[in-house]
Design a protein around this motif. Structure first.
Motif, PDB file in Angstrom:
ATOM      1  N   CYS A 199      -6.581   3.059  -0.830  1.00 62.24           N
ATOM      2  CA  CYS A 199      -7.893   2.540  -1.169  1.00 62.24           C
ATOM      3  C   CYS A 199      -8.603   1.943   0.267  1.00 62.24           C
ATOM      4  N   CYS A 200      -7.867   1.528   0.955  1.00 58.98           N
ATOM      5  CA  CYS A 200      -8.421   1.179   2.340  1.00 58.98           C
ATOM      6  C   CYS A 200      -9.241   2.372   3.023  1.00 58.98           C
ATOM      7  N   VAL A 216       2.351  -6.186  -5.069  1.00 64.02           N
ATOM      8  CA  VAL A 216       0.974  -5.848  -5.912  1.00 64.02           C
ATOM      9  C   VAL A 216       0.386  -4.613  -5.002  1.00 64.02           C
ATOM     10  N   HIS A 217      -0.128  -3.812  -5.922  1.00 64.13           N
ATOM     11  CA  HIS A 217      -0.898  -2.480  -5.365  1.00 64.13           C
ATOM     12  C   HIS A 217      -2.406  -2.399  -5.697  1.00 64.13           C
ATOM     13  N   GLY A 241       1.351   2.985   2.555  1.00 64.66           N
ATOM     14  CA  GLY A 241       1.219   3.140   3.996  1.00 64.66           C
ATOM     15  C   GLY A 241       2.866   2.909   4.625  1.00 64.66           C
ATOM     16  N   ILE A 242       3.073   3.133   5.890  1.00 63.19           N
ATOM     17  CA  ILE A 242       4.377   3.010   6.615  1.00 63.19           C
ATOM     18  C   ILE A 242       4.590   1.676   6.673  1.00 63.19           C
ATOM     19  N   GLN A 294      -3.702  -3.470  15.397  1.00 64.72           N
ATOM     20  CA  GLN A 294      -3.681  -1.957  15.104  1.00 64.72           C
ATOM     21  C   GLN A 294      -4.650  -1.415  14.383  1.00 64.72           C
ATOM     22  N   SER A 328       0.784  -1.211  -0.100  1.00 66.40           N
ATOM     23  CA  SER A 328      -0.054   0.014   0.100  1.00 66.40           C
ATOM     24  C   SER A 328       0.918   1.364   0.054  1.00 66.40           C
ATOM     25  N   VAL A 374       2.790 -11.846   1.487  1.00 66.99           N
ATOM     26  CA  VAL A 374       3.212 -10.893   2.558  1.00 66.99           C
ATOM     27  C   VAL A 374       2.363  -9.728   2.601  1.00 66.99           C
ATOM     28  N   THR A 375       1.985  -9.603   3.937  1.00 71.49           N
ATOM     29  CA  THR A 375       1.101  -8.093   4.257  1.00 71.49           C
ATOM     30  C   THR A 375       2.073  -7.407   5.358  1.00 71.49           C
ATOM     31  N   GLY A 376       1.615  -6.317   5.461  1.00 74.63           N
ATOM     32  CA  GLY A 376       1.947  -5.466   6.680  1.00 74.63           C
ATOM     33  C   GLY A 376       1.192  -5.520   7.938  1.00 74.63           C
ATOM     34  N   GLU A 377       0.537  -6.572   8.125  1.00 77.33           N
ATOM     35  CA  GLU A 377      -0.463  -6.495   9.165  1.00 77.33           C
ATOM     36  C   GLU A 377       0.156  -6.649  10.567  1.00 77.33           C
ATOM     37  N   MET A 406      -8.476  -8.796  -2.180  1.00 76.99           N
ATOM     38  CA  MET A 406      -7.341  -8.682  -2.222  1.00 76.99           C
ATOM     39  C   MET A 406      -6.574  -9.802  -2.144  1.00 76.99           C
TER      40      MET A 406
HETATM   41  P1  ATP Z   1       0.132   0.107   5.720  1.00 75.75           P
HETATM   42  O1  ATP Z   1       0.918   0.973   6.404  1.00 75.75           O
HETATM   43  O2  ATP Z   1       1.073  -1.044   4.966  1.00 75.75           O
HETATM   44  O3  ATP Z   1      -0.794   0.536   4.601  1.00 75.75           O
HETATM   45  P2  ATP Z   1      -1.920  -0.233   7.563  1.00 75.75           P
HETATM   46  O4  ATP Z   1      -1.462  -0.388   9.027  1.00 75.75           O
HETATM   47  O5  ATP Z   1      -2.508   0.725   6.862  1.00 75.75           O
HETATM   48  O6  ATP Z   1      -0.813  -0.780   6.580  1.00 75.75           O
HETATM   49  P3  ATP Z   1      -4.193  -1.790   6.517  1.00 75.75           P
HETATM   50  O7  ATP Z   1      -4.432  -0.627   5.540  1.00 75.75           O
HETATM   51  O8  ATP Z   1      -4.939  -2.677   7.134  1.00 75.75           O
HETATM   52  O9  ATP Z   1      -2.899  -1.610   7.427  1.00 75.75           O
HETATM   53  O10 ATP Z   1      -3.655  -3.015   5.776  1.00 75.75           O
HETATM   54  C1  ATP Z   1      -2.877  -4.040   5.715  1.00 75.75           C
HETATM   55  C2  ATP Z   1      -1.986  -4.547   4.621  1.00 75.75           C
HETATM   56  O11 ATP Z   1      -2.757  -4.738   3.582  1.00 75.75           O
HETATM   57  C3  ATP Z   1      -1.007  -3.727   4.326  1.00 75.75           C
HETATM   58  O12 ATP Z   1       0.161  -3.602   5.186  1.00 75.75           O
HETATM   59  C4  ATP Z   1      -0.705  -4.070   3.118  1.00 75.75           C
HETATM   60  O13 ATP Z   1      -0.174  -5.209   3.178  1.00 75.75           O
HETATM   61  C5  ATP Z   1      -2.047  -4.396   2.448  1.00 75.75           C
HETATM   62  N1  ATP Z   1      -2.715  -3.375   1.772  1.00 75.75           N
HETATM   63  C6  ATP Z   1      -3.542  -2.586   2.210  1.00 75.75           C
HETATM   64  N2  ATP Z   1      -3.878  -1.627   1.270  1.00 75.75           N
HETATM   65  C7  ATP Z   1      -3.276  -2.046   0.074  1.00 75.75           C
HETATM   66  C8  ATP Z   1      -3.361  -1.393  -1.236  1.00 75.75           C
HETATM   67  N3  ATP Z   1      -3.974  -0.604  -1.468  1.00 75.75           N
HETATM   68  N4  ATP Z   1      -2.660  -2.171  -2.206  1.00 75.75           N
HETATM   69  C9  ATP Z   1      -1.904  -3.466  -1.808  1.00 75.75           C
HETATM   70  N5  ATP Z   1      -1.767  -3.967  -0.557  1.00 75.75           N
HETATM   71  C10 ATP Z   1      -2.626  -3.077   0.510  1.00 75.75           C
END
Ligand code: ATP
Ligand code: MG
Length: 391
Positions: free
Chosen positions: A346-347, A209-210, A189-190, A294, A187, A287-290, A270
């Motif tokens: 997008c989230c 993948v975005h 994000g951080i 949080q 995403s 792989v995700t940043g979950e 996703m």
């Molecule tokens: P991040 O800082 O990585 O955006 P977040 O704390 O904002 O993480 P979420 O928005 O709940 O957490 O998303 C969790 C994980 O889902 C993200 O870390 C990322 O791996 C994936 N993700 C979220 N939004 C997207 C996106 N638009 N495209 C690709 N992956 C996404």
């Protein structure tokens, strides 16, 4: 004339027994590709040490050194000078090359190693000899074998002898590609650039993948993700980002599903699309940043419902970290400043007011059944844009 050279010590890879050869090949090809982007160098490997030599005056050794501190699979990175394997010449070189270090330190010791056993002195004799010459040349710096401020290293190898001072720690981990391929959800994000870095460090080649929701998220948001991926290439090597059009899926969920379940159902999409991309590329994990607790979609119940649609392992390297630790790492790898640029993800576009934090899988499946899931996944997959980043 000082013969400037970079010495790289392999990390964990030397423990890999039978796989060692293929690990070493991956490491060497990663190193060579990184060096090719900088200029002309000679790189070769002997006895678990990689040597990098300049080819002509255009070979930028500072840039090469900097790049090598970011290559996974290396325990340490050393700038060293080489000379003929002659004790007097080695001492002269040490006096000249280590001048700044010797003038700055109050105490030092010399350590020698020799892989060339035909060298006329033992390691201890050589260390004593060079140490003695250094002590004489730099009276400001005393010999202290127990707790020296500076350790001078002398290595007698097959082709030449080398001297260097304290090594810089390498990036650690394993060579990218040595442990297979995974897709990483990136995403803007951080967190997700950090999770991508952490899995690359374990030797995995990554396909970012975005999910992109134009026009709800702007072109700038997409450029930001491309920039994040580009920043990561110094660690991950070159990558191809898969940008998935996600607008129609989000609109369909909003139109046909209970609002409280929006994020959960979106995340299941996703995962399905990520799995399809993984299958097409021989990737074996997502792989995700979950990060546990949080946000609402990162409870154990929510993650169970997200992961239920894929049979690939979902790797979440940040799961137990504090935000502060994640931020520190994001700063260290150089993605933080880009991550905090203020574009929508997008989230955040359709975030429900009262998201379900303890969803039941049965309920999620039932609510989602209002959608033509397969057709939506196919349509998004068919619209993927692929963007190459890195050398
Ligand atoms: P991040 O800082 O990585 O955006 P977040 O704390 O904002 O993480 P979420 O928005 O709940 O957490 O998303 C969790 C994980 O889902 C993200 O870390 C990322 O791996 C994936 N993700 C979220 N939004 C997207 C996106 N638009 N495209 C690709 N992956 C996404
Ligand atoms: Mg996010």
């Amino acid at each position: 004339m000082i013969n400037d050279i970079i010495l790289l010590k392999q990390g964990e890879i030397v423990l890999k027994g039978l796989n060692r050869r293929s690990f070493e090949q991956k490491l060497m090809s990663n190193i060579k590709r990184r060096l090719d982007a900088i200029g002309k160098f000679k790189a070769y490997c002997m006895q678990s040490t990689v040597y990098i030599e300049p080819v002509d005056e255009t070979s930028d050794m500072d840039a090469a050194f900097e790049a090598m501190t970011k290559v996974f699979g290396l325990a340490s990175v050393n700038r060293a000078a080489g000379c003929e394997k002659d004790p007097k010449k080695i001492a002269e070189l040490a006096i000249e090359y280590l001048k700044d270090d010797m003038l700055a330190a109050k105490s030092f010791k010399a350590e020698a190693k020799r892989s060339d056993k035909s060298f006329p002195m033992t390691s201890i004799e050589l260390a004593q000899f060079v140490g003695g010459e250094l002590a004489e040349a730099y009276p400001n710096c005393e010999v202290d074998v127990h707790d020296p401020e500076l350790t001078v290293h002398i290595e007698v190898r097959d082709l030449a002898a080398y001297v260097h001072a304290a090594p810089t720690p390498g990036a650690g981990g394993m060579p990218v590609g040595a442990n297979g391929v995974a897709v990483t959800l990136l995403s803007g994000g951080i967190d997700s650039p950090v999770s991508t870095y952490m899995i690359a460090k374990r030797g995995v080649r990554l396909i970012p993948v975005h999910f992109f929701s134009f026009p709800y998220t702007s072109e700038q948001a997409k450029q930001k993700v491309i920039e994040l991926a580009r920043l990561l290439t110094v660690y991950c090597g070159r990558m191809t980002i898969e940008v998935v059009p996600f607008t129609h899926i989000q609109e369909e969920i909003r139109a046909k599903c209970d609002e409280d379940y929006f994020t959960l159902i979106m995340r299941r999409f996703m995962m399905r699309i990520a799995q399809k991309i993984a299958d097409a590329n021989g990737a074996k994990a997502i792989v995700t940043g979950e990060n546990l607790g949080q946000v609402a979609s990162q409870t154990m119940e929510a993650m169970a419902s997200t992961q239920a649609v894929t049979d690939l392992p979902v790797l979440q390297p940040l799961i137990g970290m504090d935000k502060e630790e994640i931020v520190r790492l994001a700063r260290k790898i150089g993605t933080f400043e880009t991550s905090i640029l203020p574009y929508e993800d997008c989230c955040t576009v359709f975030t429900p007011k009262h998201p379900k934090t303890k969803p039941k899988l049965r309920d999620v499946e039932q609510i989602e059944s209002a959608l033509d899931i397969d057709a939506l996944v196919e349509e998004a997959y068919a619209g993927i844009e692929r963007i190459k980043v890195g050398d």
